[in-house]
Design a protein around this motif. Structure first.
Motif, PDB file in Angstrom:
ATOM      1  N   LEU A  29      51.976 -24.560  29.580  1.00 36.78           N
ATOM      2  CA  LEU A  29      52.992 -23.792  30.303  1.00 36.78           C
ATOM      3  C   LEU A  29      52.512 -22.364  30.566  1.00 36.78           C
ATOM      4  O   LEU A  29      52.653 -21.840  31.672  1.00 36.78           O
ATOM      5  CB  LEU A  29      54.308 -23.760  29.522  1.00 36.78           C
ATOM      6  CG  LEU A  29      55.103 -25.070  29.446  1.00 36.78           C
ATOM      7  CD1 LEU A  29      56.311 -24.906  28.526  1.00 36.78           C
ATOM      8  CD2 LEU A  29      55.564 -25.494  30.845  1.00 36.78           C
ATOM      9  N   MET A  30      51.909 -21.727  29.539  1.00 37.43           N
ATOM     10  CA  MET A  30      51.496 -20.328  29.694  1.00 37.43           C
ATOM     11  C   MET A  30      50.364 -20.184  30.705  1.00 37.43           C
ATOM     12  O   MET A  30      50.449 -19.387  31.638  1.00 37.43           O
ATOM     13  CB  MET A  30      51.090 -19.729  28.349  1.00 37.43           C
ATOM     14  CG  MET A  30      50.830 -18.240  28.453  1.00 37.43           C
ATOM     15  SD  MET A  30      50.099 -17.530  26.967  1.00 37.43           S
ATOM     16  CE  MET A  30      48.408 -18.055  27.169  1.00 37.43           C
ATOM     17  N   PHE A  31      49.287 -20.964  30.521  1.00 37.35           N
ATOM     18  CA  PHE A  31      48.151 -20.825  31.444  1.00 37.35           C
ATOM     19  C   PHE A  31      48.488 -21.360  32.838  1.00 37.35           C
ATOM     20  O   PHE A  31      48.065 -20.796  33.847  1.00 37.35           O
ATOM     21  CB  PHE A  31      46.908 -21.503  30.868  1.00 37.35           C
ATOM     22  CG  PHE A  31      46.289 -20.723  29.743  1.00 37.35           C
ATOM     23  CD1 PHE A  31      45.666 -19.502  29.992  1.00 37.35           C
ATOM     24  CD2 PHE A  31      46.338 -21.180  28.439  1.00 37.35           C
ATOM     25  CE1 PHE A  31      45.110 -18.768  28.954  1.00 37.35           C
ATOM     26  CE2 PHE A  31      45.775 -20.456  27.394  1.00 37.35           C
ATOM     27  CZ  PHE A  31      45.156 -19.245  27.654  1.00 37.35           C
ATOM     28  N   PHE A  47      45.231 -30.851  22.750  1.00 36.73           N
ATOM     29  CA  PHE A  47      46.154 -30.782  21.605  1.00 36.73           C
ATOM     30  C   PHE A  47      47.232 -31.863  21.735  1.00 36.73           C
ATOM     31  O   PHE A  47      47.591 -32.528  20.759  1.00 36.73           O
ATOM     32  CB  PHE A  47      46.827 -29.399  21.533  1.00 36.73           C
ATOM     33  CG  PHE A  47      46.039 -28.376  20.753  1.00 36.73           C
ATOM     34  CD1 PHE A  47      46.076 -28.370  19.371  1.00 36.73           C
ATOM     35  CD2 PHE A  47      45.267 -27.417  21.400  1.00 36.73           C
ATOM     36  CE1 PHE A  47      45.359 -27.439  18.639  1.00 36.73           C
ATOM     37  CE2 PHE A  47      44.531 -26.476  20.685  1.00 36.73           C
ATOM     38  CZ  PHE A  47      44.579 -26.490  19.306  1.00 36.73           C
ATOM     39  N   GLY A  89      38.882 -18.985  31.559  1.00 37.27           N
ATOM     40  CA  GLY A  89      39.779 -19.077  30.411  1.00 37.27           C
ATOM     41  C   GLY A  89      41.086 -19.775  30.676  1.00 37.27           C
ATOM     42  O   GLY A  89      41.635 -20.434  29.783  1.00 37.27           O
ATOM     43  N   LEU A 127      42.396 -27.442  26.926  1.00 45.53           N
ATOM     44  CA  LEU A 127      42.589 -27.493  25.470  1.00 45.53           C
ATOM     45  C   LEU A 127      44.035 -27.843  25.121  1.00 45.53           C
ATOM     46  O   LEU A 127      44.291 -28.567  24.168  1.00 45.53           O
ATOM     47  CB  LEU A 127      42.192 -26.156  24.830  1.00 45.53           C
ATOM     48  CG  LEU A 127      40.682 -25.885  24.772  1.00 45.53           C
ATOM     49  CD1 LEU A 127      40.407 -24.455  24.319  1.00 45.53           C
ATOM     50  CD2 LEU A 127      39.978 -26.872  23.836  1.00 45.53           C
ATOM     51  N   LEU A 169      34.529 -15.698  24.916  1.00 42.66           N
ATOM     52  CA  LEU A 169      33.420 -16.077  24.036  1.00 42.66           C
ATOM     53  C   LEU A 169      32.358 -16.812  24.868  1.00 42.66           C
ATOM     54  O   LEU A 169      31.166 -16.678  24.625  1.00 42.66           O
ATOM     55  CB  LEU A 169      33.939 -16.982  22.910  1.00 42.66           C
ATOM     56  CG  LEU A 169      32.941 -17.395  21.839  1.00 42.66           C
ATOM     57  CD1 LEU A 169      32.503 -16.191  21.013  1.00 42.66           C
ATOM     58  CD2 LEU A 169      33.548 -18.456  20.917  1.00 42.66           C
ATOM     59  N   VAL A 226      38.627 -11.825  21.294  1.00 51.65           N
ATOM     60  CA  VAL A 226      38.109 -12.664  22.381  1.00 51.65           C
ATOM     61  C   VAL A 226      38.877 -13.983  22.464  1.00 51.65           C
ATOM     62  O   VAL A 226      39.403 -14.486  21.475  1.00 51.65           O
ATOM     63  CB  VAL A 226      36.605 -12.983  22.212  1.00 51.65           C
ATOM     64  CG1 VAL A 226      35.765 -11.727  22.270  1.00 51.65           C
ATOM     65  CG2 VAL A 226      36.328 -13.741  20.930  1.00 51.65           C
ATOM     66  N   THR A 227      38.913 -14.513  23.692  1.00 55.11           N
ATOM     67  CA  THR A 227      39.434 -15.861  23.915  1.00 55.11           C
ATOM     68  C   THR A 227      38.232 -16.771  24.151  1.00 55.11           C
ATOM     69  O   THR A 227      37.121 -16.290  24.417  1.00 55.11           O
ATOM     70  CB  THR A 227      40.388 -15.890  25.123  1.00 55.11           C
ATOM     71  OG1 THR A 227      39.789 -15.178  26.206  1.00 55.11           O
ATOM     72  CG2 THR A 227      41.708 -15.227  24.780  1.00 55.11           C
ATOM     73  N   LEU A 228      38.428 -18.081  24.067  1.00 56.63           N
ATOM     74  CA  LEU A 228      37.288 -19.011  24.158  1.00 56.63           C
ATOM     75  C   LEU A 228      36.636 -18.952  25.536  1.00 56.63           C
ATOM     76  O   LEU A 228      35.425 -19.039  25.675  1.00 56.63           O
ATOM     77  CB  LEU A 228      37.743 -20.436  23.813  1.00 56.63           C
ATOM     78  CG  LEU A 228      38.318 -20.602  22.389  1.00 56.63           C
ATOM     79  CD1 LEU A 228      38.690 -22.057  22.137  1.00 56.63           C
ATOM     80  CD2 LEU A 228      37.323 -20.130  21.333  1.00 56.63           C
ATOM     81  N   GLY A 248      52.936 -25.206  24.800  1.00 57.69           N
ATOM     82  CA  GLY A 248      52.953 -23.757  25.020  1.00 57.69           C
ATOM     83  C   GLY A 248      51.752 -23.315  25.842  1.00 57.69           C
ATOM     84  O   GLY A 248      51.864 -22.495  26.762  1.00 57.69           O
ATOM     85  N   SER A 249      50.593 -23.864  25.526  1.00 51.88           N
ATOM     86  CA  SER A 249      49.355 -23.492  26.208  1.00 51.88           C
ATOM     87  C   SER A 249      49.378 -23.896  27.676  1.00 51.88           C
ATOM     88  O   SER A 249      49.057 -23.094  28.564  1.00 51.88           O
ATOM     89  CB  SER A 249      48.184 -24.196  25.501  1.00 51.88           C
ATOM     90  OG  SER A 249      47.077 -23.367  25.442  1.00 51.88           O
ATOM     91  N   LEU A 277      40.343 -23.543  30.979  1.00 52.61           N
ATOM     92  CA  LEU A 277      40.024 -24.006  29.620  1.00 52.61           C
ATOM     93  C   LEU A 277      41.292 -24.103  28.767  1.00 52.61           C
ATOM     94  O   LEU A 277      41.463 -25.041  27.978  1.00 52.61           O
ATOM     95  CB  LEU A 277      39.015 -23.054  28.974  1.00 52.61           C
ATOM     96  CG  LEU A 277      38.510 -23.436  27.583  1.00 52.61           C
ATOM     97  CD1 LEU A 277      37.746 -24.752  27.620  1.00 52.61           C
ATOM     98  CD2 LEU A 277      37.612 -22.339  26.999  1.00 52.61           C
ATOM     99  N   GLY A 278      42.192 -23.143  28.957  1.00 59.32           N
ATOM    100  CA  GLY A 278      43.444 -23.151  28.197  1.00 59.32           C
ATOM    101  C   GLY A 278      44.276 -24.392  28.497  1.00 59.32           C
ATOM    102  O   GLY A 278      44.874 -24.976  27.587  1.00 59.32           O
TER     103      GLY A 278
END
Lengths: 199, 183
Positions: free
Chosen positions: A54-56, A174, A163, A170, A158, A145-147, A51-52, A166-167
């Protein structure tokens, strides 16, 4: 009307997916949480990573509207509430979504979970002013906030890291953890082989 | 037998992505509050009140954030509430297609029976108490496994990581203590 059709399509897909991955079955929740079979943990980690990425990735290509992100605030109650949810989740084998989905698959115990859940949510509605006045709902570390700082999201980062990149990093992490996790972390009971899901 | 984790993970991840692509991130636990508010408003019609700008409530929690929970309870045909009803429908159809859940499983899952026996009453009591604690905690945290843990961590939200840390810190010891026997 379009919104309602989307709710039906995405909601039904979510419910079917929860059922097919075994999340509506408390046995698989317990085997994950007592570390005797991490099959569902691997599924969840891979899902978050997928999901991450694909979204970012979609955001960076301009295909995904950044405005659809919805980041929840960080405050002390998030951790306290997380502890409570975790204890009830492990005891019952259900969380809010899987409890409703499990009841729909015919599990009678899930109906008791839903009844308890409605009462628990009502109890929170009544006690909300206490948590509020105790300051346990006050934002910490910037609240929503997001990381990293996600471009045009309106949410602060943060850290100063980009972001979206980083998304993706990360998300890949995962996915890597999903592959790296063993089938079980607890010693197998003696005298019988642990039940393994089909690969 | 559930789907292989590689297939299942990509499938579930695709659903979470589809939700944020087309509408917004998935969340469930708020709808327990909305259903409570709908029931509460039937019992006590003064609970939710229409205002010039929208809705408010005599309950501080329903009235917060400009009365958005009060508004959703007054108009249940909204995205998030229908989403949860459709989720139940999807799970129902999926279970039918794979042959349904066995009679013994419907009352108490196999792992429960292996650890605590076949009497349904204990299982129902723990499911009820578990539901109470889960939803109280989810509303205190502002989200649950789907909203905070999955949607939150997918978006790299700090709150999602804090929530997951709390949830697993309590869940793993609880499950290890309660479910020692395997099945």
């Amino acid at each position: 009307m379009t919104t309602i059709i989307l709710a039906i399509v995405i909601g039904a897909a979510f419910g079917a997916a929860l059922d097919r991955i075994g999340a509506t079955n408390p046995n698989w929740i317990w085997r994950m949480l007592n570390l005797s079979n991490l099959h569902l943990m691997k599924t969840i980690l891979l899902a978050i990573g997928t999901g991450s990425v694909l979204m970012f990735g979609g955001q960076m290509l301009g295909l995904v509207d950044v405005g659809h992100m919805s980041v929840k605030a960080a405050y002390a109650g998030v951790f306290i509430g997380g502890l409570m949810l975790g204890a009830g989740w492990a005891a019952s084998g259900f969380c809010p979504g899987t409890g409703v989905a499990a009841a729909a698959t015919g599990r009678k115990d899930a109906l008791f979970f839903i009844a308890g859940g409605l009462l628990g949510a009502a109890a929170y509605m009544l006690s909300y002013p206490w948590w509020k006045s105790a300051g346990l709902l006050d934002d910490m570390a910037g609240g929503k906030v997001t990381l990293g700082a996600v471009p045009d999201s309106g949410y602060a980062g943060l850290t100063g890291l980009p972001g979206d990149v980083l998304g993706i990093v990360l998300g890949l992490a995962f996915i890597a953890v999903a592959f790296a996790l063993p089938e079980r972390l607890r010693r197998a009971p003696q005298g019988r082989a642990a039940e393994m899901p089909a690969e | 037998m559930p789907l292989n984790w590689k297939t299942g993970g990509v499938l579930l991840g695709a659903v979470f992505f589809l939700a944020v692509l087309l509408v917004k991130p998935i969340g469930v636990s708020t709808q327990f509050v909305i259903l409570d508010a709908i029931i509460g408003d039937i019992a006590n019609p003064a609970l939710i009140q229409a205002t010039e700008e929208g809705y408010t409530s005599s309950n501080a929690y329903l009235a917060k954030s400009g009365g958005k929970y009060a508004a959703n309870a007054a108009n249940p045909l909204n995205y998030s509430f229908v989403f949860v009803l459709a989720m139940a429908l999807g799970a129902f159809l999926s279970a039918r297609l794979r042959g349904g859940v066995g009679a013994a499983e419907r009352t108490a899952p196999a792992l429960w029976r292996a650890n605590f026996g076949d009497a349904p009453l204990g299982r129902y009591a723990v499911a009820f108490l578990g539901g109470f604690v889960v939803l109280y905690g989810a509303r205190l945290a502002g989200g649950c496994t789907s909203g905070h843990m999955m949607s939150g961590m997918m978006q790299t939200a700090l709150s999602g990581y804090i929530f997951a840390a709390g949830a697993f810190a309590a869940a793993v010891p609880t499950a290890i203590l309660m479910y020692r026997k395997e099945a």
